[in-house]
Design a protein around this motif. Structure first.
Motif, PDB file in Angstrom:
ATOM      1  N   ALA A   1       0.834  -1.591  -0.013  1.00  0.00           N
ATOM      2  CA  ALA A   1      -0.019   0.614   0.222  1.00  0.00           C
ATOM      3  C   ALA A   1       0.845   1.698  -0.355  1.00  0.00           C
ATOM      4  O   ALA A   1       0.175   2.439   0.464  1.00  0.00           O
ATOM      5  CB  ALA A   1      -0.575  -0.147   0.828  1.00  0.00           C
ATOM      6  N   GLY A   2       2.219   1.224   0.104  1.00  0.00           N
ATOM      7  CA  GLY A   2       2.748   2.292  -0.389  1.00  0.00           C
ATOM      8  C   GLY A   2       3.302   3.008  -1.234  1.00  0.00           C
ATOM      9  O   GLY A   2       3.768   1.646  -2.279  1.00  0.00           O
ATOM     10  N   LEU A   3       3.229   4.455  -1.531  1.00  0.00           N
ATOM     11  CA  LEU A   3       4.292   4.656  -2.684  1.00  0.00           C
ATOM     12  C   LEU A   3       4.383   5.470  -2.704  1.00  0.00           C
ATOM     13  O   LEU A   3       5.542   5.878  -1.228  1.00  0.00           O
ATOM     14  CB  LEU A   3       2.947   5.307  -3.193  1.00  0.00           C
ATOM     15  N   ILE A   4       6.114   5.190  -3.466  1.00  0.00           N
ATOM     16  CA  ILE A   4       7.446   5.688  -3.445  1.00  0.00           C
ATOM     17  C   ILE A   4       7.302   7.169  -4.485  1.00  0.00           C
ATOM     18  O   ILE A   4       7.376   7.171  -5.415  1.00  0.00           O
ATOM     19  CB  ILE A   4       8.468   5.494  -3.326  1.00  0.00           C
TER      20      ILE A   4
ATOM     21  N   ARG B   1      -9.734   1.825   2.173  1.00  0.00           N
ATOM     22  CA  ARG B   1      -8.694   1.373   2.843  1.00  0.00           C
ATOM     23  C   ARG B   1      -8.130   0.291   1.467  1.00  0.00           C
ATOM     24  O   ARG B   1      -8.241  -1.136   2.367  1.00  0.00           O
ATOM     25  CB  ARG B   1      -8.424   1.208   4.189  1.00  0.00           C
ATOM     26  N   ALA B   2      -8.601  -0.025   0.405  1.00  0.00           N
ATOM     27  CA  ALA B   2      -8.093  -1.205  -0.524  1.00  0.00           C
ATOM     28  C   ALA B   2      -6.630  -0.978  -0.535  1.00  0.00           C
ATOM     29  O   ALA B   2      -5.826   0.037  -0.165  1.00  0.00           O
ATOM     30  CB  ALA B   2      -8.560  -0.894  -1.733  1.00  0.00           C
ATOM     31  N   ASP B   3      -5.968  -2.202  -1.417  1.00  0.00           N
ATOM     32  CA  ASP B   3      -4.361  -1.433  -1.410  1.00  0.00           C
ATOM     33  C   ASP B   3      -4.189  -0.408  -2.129  1.00  0.00           C
ATOM     34  O   ASP B   3      -3.185   0.187  -1.958  1.00  0.00           O
ATOM     35  CB  ASP B   3      -3.600  -2.475  -2.122  1.00  0.00           C
TER      36      ASP B   3
ATOM     37  N   ARG C   1      -1.751   9.810   1.054  1.00  0.00           N
ATOM     38  CA  ARG C   1      -3.022   8.407   1.898  1.00  0.00           C
ATOM     39  C   ARG C   1      -2.452   6.479   2.005  1.00  0.00           C
ATOM     40  O   ARG C   1      -3.093   5.847   2.793  1.00  0.00           O
ATOM     41  CB  ARG C   1      -4.577   7.897   1.633  1.00  0.00           C
ATOM     42  N   GLY C   2      -1.072   7.128   1.389  1.00  0.00           N
ATOM     43  CA  GLY C   2      -0.681   5.672   1.247  1.00  0.00           C
ATOM     44  C   GLY C   2      -1.418   4.572   0.171  1.00  0.00           C
ATOM     45  O   GLY C   2      -0.424   3.505  -0.274  1.00  0.00           O
ATOM     46  N   TYR C   3      -1.976   4.907  -0.540  1.00  0.00           N
ATOM     47  CA  TYR C   3      -2.529   4.390  -1.748  1.00  0.00           C
ATOM     48  C   TYR C   3      -1.313   3.923  -2.883  1.00  0.00           C
ATOM     49  O   TYR C   3      -0.983   5.138  -3.534  1.00  0.00           O
ATOM     50  CB  TYR C   3      -3.700   4.730  -2.235  1.00  0.00           C
ATOM     51  N   THR C   4      -1.376   2.738  -3.132  1.00  0.00           N
ATOM     52  CA  THR C   4      -0.729   2.245  -4.759  1.00  0.00           C
ATOM     53  C   THR C   4      -1.989   3.033  -5.841  1.00  0.00           C
ATOM     54  O   THR C   4      -3.193   2.926  -5.701  1.00  0.00           O
ATOM     55  CB  THR C   4      -0.739   1.059  -4.880  1.00  0.00           C
TER      56      THR C   4
END
Length: 727
Positions: free
Chosen positions: A11-14, A46-48, A78-81
């Motif tokens: 679930a993280g994005l760089i 809050r999905a991936d 917000r942490g979404y891919t």
């Protein structure tokens, strides 16, 4: 929260606050959703991953739109891919149609009916004839900028050409280019209809190939491995709704990495016939829709997301939505080889839309708290849903053959041919599905894969409603029968599409109907009478009845049932078992569907330590009863591998940052604001303290001693709610 699935979604994005850097996380995404909106606390499910819709948004969304990059950043923060979705047959493409892109108007490239009416998706949004010029525009204005933003997954949804279209000047030009002779009106003959729909099919096959080839090559030039997906309705639905789309032929395109099966209440409530009655059969239709999507991709090993929708496009009421959501949700989970999901489309519509409170009221309201709690419990189980080697209960090995050409004969109709509500397909499938046989579908386009028929003992087929587009399929069928397969061919072969200009009656071929070519491969004379014909270690049963008769008429499927039972026994000595229910276990989850119009009016009883996942209060029961026409979805605490490990078993939120010590369990719960959380938490012993955001909330009545679970409730918050148990 314990993960029972095979892998965990990333679930993280760089990246910085600007463009999203290349993520390379596509294949790690287990749950996703689509939205044209920016992040808001009311829709943060809050999905991936999130599929941001449209560089210019969704033309159906009338709210003020933020620029694409701002929408991307809001979800990234917000942490979404971040993935991208847009339509290939329609979209926010007014700058193309009104000449802003190349200085020329292109409204003549819309799909047009015989009455010269353009088929519109919205204002200035026609369904498109995908010309070379339009594809060039799509690459430049919608694919390239997305890849430049670092997004490495592109979803081109709904390649749709309406069967009633085919009269525009742009389509006539494409006809001449493809066939080499002038356009012919499709309403004038069955052959013209067939040729017209075959061209529509080719146009979107070519369009997806063009767009995805460009996306992959351009991505590669920037050091990115761009994945390309096709969100599409099922072949069952497109054929029933009279839409033409490439469907299973996309398996031959190496640039297609996967699909989303767009199945939901709106598609599955389309009425069909069974035992002489036309009505909605949402569970049964959904089961067949998901099945046709699974079989379309299973031999190729490509990724498949299953979609469900807690509401639908048509304005109904919350009671209707809930009932049919449960039916489609269970149907999707009865395929244990699929464990990736689009948890919802358009959360803004689901959480913020106004719909009637019940079928007898004109009062409208937002989603009721009890339903949003139930829905969130359900979608959060998808984050934990495992692949499973367990089999759906029932006699395995009955399959129905499908072909993309199902879409070619639907509209317009011609004298001598009628297939009400796709009755020729349902006539082969529903008599078995309604008797508790987990019937599967097989796509004729996939027969070249050795896996396509590996689990099939008896294959049911007809050419009453479809035709083979390639003679190689008959080579594969004949080889399968010779090796021991049992084939049942049911059809009169007298519909007017049997004689359209195709491979079986052109060049050196002079077969009257395509089935004659198939029969010849197995030593059967052309136009053979009904009966059983042996070929190698297998056999062919010919029934000179069109399958629609099995379902349009009352109590008329007994002949089909009888001969299928005989062929099934010939395949392996087993007897088909008939019942009115299906059961499947996936990890700790247990699924039940009980059918009406079946061999019994009995319900299904299930025992265990059962948490009801369809009840927002998450009650625990030792035994439950599912009535005919209903479905059940339970988490059985008895099936949890490590009962001493504290864990959230079911919740209307997603759990993060779990911390476990010898006497404490803490985590953060996140879910949309203005919704209520219900959680059933497994603990090694009764807690003496339960705190939510530091406030003591322990209530002895919420402890269930037998299951060793605590029922916790609070108001959700996408920023997170701190929970801590002490024992």
């Amino acid at each position: 929260m314990t993960n029972w699935r095979i892998y965990i979604g990333v679930a993280g994005l760089i990246g910085s606050s600007g463009a999203v850097m290349a993520q390379q996380t596509t294949d790690n995404v287990k749950t996703t959703f689509q939205t044209s909106r920016e992040w808001r606390p009311t829709i943060d499910n809050r999905a991936d991953a999130v599929m941001i819709y449209g560089v210019g948004g969704n033309p159906s969304d009338k709210h003020k739109r933020l620029p694409f990059n701002e929408r991307v950043k809001s979800w990234k923060d917000r942490g979404y891919t971040i993935h991208f979705m847009t339509g290939i047959a329609w979209g926010e493409y007014q700058d193309y149609f009104t000449g802003q892109w190349d200085g020329e108007w292109h409204l003549d490239e819309g799909q047009v009916t015989r009455q010269q009416d353009t088929i519109w998706h919205g204002y200035m949004v026609p369904y498109i004839v995908p010309t070379d010029n339009f594809l060039a525009y799509l690459k430049e204005k919608h694919v390239k900028p997305v890849i430049d933003a670092g997004i490495d997954a592109i979803f081109m949804e709904e390649p749709e050409f309406w069967a009633r279209a085919g009269y525009s000047e742009s389509f006539k030009r494409e006809w001449k280019k493809y066939y080499g002779f002038d356009w012919r009106p499709q309403h004038e003959s069955p052959e013209n209809t067939y040729l017209s729909n075959k061209l529509k099919y080719h146009l979107y096959y070519n369009a997806l190939n063009e767009i995805f080839t460009f996306a992959k090559e351009y991505g590669k030039s920037k050091g990115m491995d761009v994945k390309c997906y096709v969100p599409t309705h099922s072949l069952v639905n497109y054929a029933q709704w009279m839409i033409v789309s490439p469907e299973a032929s996309l398996a031959s395109l190496p640039v297609v990495d996967g699909y989303i099966a767009q199945v939901w209440t709106g598609t599955s409530r389309e009425p069909n016939y069974f035992n002489g009655k036309e009505r909605e059969r949402v569970f049964e239709t959904a089961y067949l829709e998901y099945g046709s999507m699974e079989s379309m991709t299973a031999p190729s090993g490509r990724k498949m997301f299953f979609l469900t929708d807690p509401i639908e496009d048509r304005a109904k009421d919350w009671v209707d939505y809930k009932t049919n959501y449960q039916a489609t949700f269970v149907a999707q989970l009865l395929y244990p080889n699929i464990a990736d999901y689009e948890v919802m489309p358009w959360p803004e519509r689901i959480y913020e839309g106004l719909y009637r409170t019940n079928p007898n009221s004109d009062q409208k309201e937002r989603i009721p708290r009890h339903y949003s709690t139930q829905m969130q419990v359900m979608i959060n189980t998808l984050n934990q849903m495992p692949l499973s080697e367990n089999k759906l209960s029932g006699s395995e090995g009955i399959s129905v053959l499908m072909a993309n050409s199902l879409m070619f004969q639907r509209f317009p109709t011609h004298e001598g041919y009628d297939d009400p509500q796709l009755a020729n397909f349902y006539g082969l499938a529903l008599p078995f599905l309604k008797r508790g046989v987990p019937v599967k579908t097989v796509h004729i386009e996939n027969l070249g894969y050795k896996e396509a028929l590996k689990d099939t003992k008896v294959l049911l087929m007809t050419y009453a409603n479809m035709k083979p587009l390639d003679p190689i399929a008959h080579e594969h069928l004949a080889a399968w029968v010779k090796a021991g397969g049992q084939l049942i061919y049911s059809g009169t072969d007298n519909d007017p599409f049997q004689t359209v200009q195709e491979w079986w009656n052109t060049k050196s071929n002079t077969y009257a109907v395509p089935a004659d070519h198939l029969f010849e491969k197995m030593g059967i004379l052309p136009g053979a009478d009904g009966g059983v014909y042996t070929y190698g270690r297998g056999s062919v049963q010919i029934i000179r009845v069109d399958p629609k008769d099995y379902t349009l008429k009352t109590n008329n499927s007994q002949q089909l049932i009888k001969v299928t039972q005989e062929r099934y026994q010939a395949a392996g000595g087993d007897t088909l078992v008939f019942k009115n229910n299906f059961y499947l276990q996936r990890g700790p989850f247990e699924l039940i569907a009980v059918m009406d119009e079946s061999v019994s009016e009995d319900g299904y009883a299930i025992s265990g330590t059962l948490i009801d996942l369809f009840d927002p209060e998450l009650p625990v029961s030792k035994k439950r009863y599912i009535a005919p026409g209903a479905q059940g979805y339970f988490l059985n605490v008895d099936l949890i591998p490590d009962k001493q490990k504290p864990q959230v078993l079911a919740a209307a939120s997603r759990v993060y940052d779990e911390k476990i010590t010898k006497s404490t369990y803490a985590y953060i719960a996140k879910s949309p604001i203005e919704t209520t959380n219900a959680s059933r938490v497994l603990l090694p012993k009764r807690p003496k303290s339960v705190k939510v955001n530091g406030k003591e909330v322990f209530n002895t009545r919420n402890w269930h001693e037998e299951s060793k679970t605590y029922l916790l409730g609070f108001e959700n918050d996408p920023d997170g709610v701190d929970v801590k148990f002490v024992w």
